[in-house]
Motif scaffolding. Sequence first.
Motif, PDB file in Angstrom:
ATOM      1  N   VAL A  38       0.857  -1.184   0.000  1.00 54.73           N
ATOM      2  CA  VAL A  38       0.000   0.000   0.000  1.00 54.73           C
ATOM      3  C   VAL A  38       0.890   1.229   0.000  1.00 54.73           C
ATOM      4  O   VAL A  38       1.769   1.363   0.859  1.00 54.73           O
TER       5      VAL A  38
ATOM      6  N   THR B 126       1.606   4.756   1.045  1.00 60.07           N
ATOM      7  CA  THR B 126       1.105   5.546   2.177  1.00 60.07           C
ATOM      8  C   THR B 126       0.321   6.762   1.702  1.00 60.07           C
ATOM      9  O   THR B 126      -0.710   7.103   2.292  1.00 60.07           O
TER      10      THR B 126
ATOM     11  N   LEU C  72      -3.186   5.777   0.821  1.00 62.18           N
ATOM     12  CA  LEU C  72      -3.974   5.558   2.033  1.00 62.18           C
ATOM     13  C   LEU C  72      -4.396   6.885   2.649  1.00 62.18           C
ATOM     14  O   LEU C  72      -5.569   7.083   2.991  1.00 62.18           O
TER      15      LEU C  72
ATOM     16  N   PRO D 182     -10.153   2.371   3.812  1.00 71.01           N
ATOM     17  CA  PRO D 182      -8.810   2.778   4.241  1.00 71.01           C
ATOM     18  C   PRO D 182      -8.620   2.747   5.759  1.00 71.01           C
ATOM     19  O   PRO D 182      -7.503   2.600   6.244  1.00 71.01           O
TER      20      PRO D 182
ATOM     21  N   PHE E 209      -6.522   0.014   7.814  1.00 74.00           N
ATOM     22  CA  PHE E 209      -5.066   0.030   7.856  1.00 74.00           C
ATOM     23  C   PHE E 209      -4.517   0.875   9.010  1.00 74.00           C
ATOM     24  O   PHE E 209      -3.314   0.938   9.208  1.00 74.00           O
TER      25      PHE E 209
ATOM     26  N   LEU F 126      -0.088   3.064  11.539  1.00 71.06           N
ATOM     27  CA  LEU F 126      -0.346   2.075  10.495  1.00 71.06           C
ATOM     28  C   LEU F 126      -0.250   0.660  11.054  1.00 71.06           C
ATOM     29  O   LEU F 126       0.663   0.339  11.814  1.00 71.06           O
ATOM     30  N   ARG F 127      -1.201  -0.159  10.673  1.00 66.04           N
ATOM     31  CA  ARG F 127      -1.236  -1.557  11.116  1.00 66.04           C
ATOM     32  C   ARG F 127      -0.333  -2.411  10.228  1.00 66.04           C
ATOM     33  O   ARG F 127      -0.256  -2.186   9.019  1.00 66.04           O
ATOM     34  N   GLU F 128       0.291  -3.401  10.815  1.00 64.47           N
ATOM     35  CA  GLU F 128       1.156  -4.313  10.073  1.00 64.47           C
ATOM     36  C   GLU F 128       0.375  -5.441   9.420  1.00 64.47           C
ATOM     37  O   GLU F 128       0.873  -6.096   8.508  1.00 64.47           O
ATOM     38  N   GLU F 129      -0.846  -5.657   9.893  1.00 67.56           N
ATOM     39  CA  GLU F 129      -1.698  -6.712   9.341  1.00 67.56           C
ATOM     40  C   GLU F 129      -3.138  -6.214   9.236  1.00 67.56           C
ATOM     41  O   GLU F 129      -3.565  -5.386  10.035  1.00 67.56           O
ATOM     42  N   VAL F 130      -3.843  -6.728   8.235  1.00 67.15           N
ATOM     43  CA  VAL F 130      -5.285  -6.490   8.097  1.00 67.15           C
ATOM     44  C   VAL F 130      -5.939  -7.833   7.811  1.00 67.15           C
ATOM     45  O   VAL F 130      -5.273  -8.791   7.432  1.00 67.15           O
TER      46      VAL F 130
ATOM     47  N   VAL G 282       0.952  -6.281   5.664  1.00 63.86           N
ATOM     48  CA  VAL G 282       0.912  -5.049   4.875  1.00 63.86           C
ATOM     49  C   VAL G 282       2.301  -4.429   4.851  1.00 63.86           C
ATOM     50  O   VAL G 282       2.932  -4.252   5.891  1.00 63.86           O
TER      51      VAL G 282
ATOM     52  N   TYR H 157       4.195  -0.960   3.500  1.00 60.96           N
ATOM     53  CA  TYR H 157       3.861   0.404   3.081  1.00 60.96           C
ATOM     54  C   TYR H 157       4.972   0.974   2.226  1.00 60.96           C
ATOM     55  O   TYR H 157       6.165   0.824   2.528  1.00 60.96           O
TER      56      TYR H 157
END
Length: 142
Positions: A17, A19, A22, A68, A71, A118-122, A138, A140
């Motif tokens: 993704v 940034t 996002l 969005p 994330f 920001l999250r490292e996983e979704v 994820v 970035y």
Amino acid sequence: MSDRGEVNPERIHTLAVHTDDLLDALEARERTDRNVVLRVLPPFAGRMRARLHIVGGGEEDGAVHFHPGVFVAPIPTYPLVDDTADELRAAESYDIESHRAAHERAVERWRETVRARLREEVNLHDAQRREPSTTLRVGYLG
């Protein structure tokens, strides 16, 4: 012969993704009534890029749409133009140029806060609205 898995989004294990995509998607959802998402298009593979997309009517292309907000944890409150003006008036330092500059700084602080959260996983479930959930890493860009 085509691999039927190419249309199965559960093949994805990593999303890339940008940034700025996002941030732009979050900001557009806050400031407008547009349904802005990050979209992944088939054919699906292990690593996929999620790109900025405005959802329009009648789209059925097999894409996976991520709000969005999935994330970011938690999503900070977007600064409102009127709140910035009120702060300047309370400090008795309001004029149009200082208002513009102060609001630009407030938006930049908001963007920096989003970057820090920001999250490292979704979960694929967040996009597909179905069980079972598949956790995606994820990465970035920018």
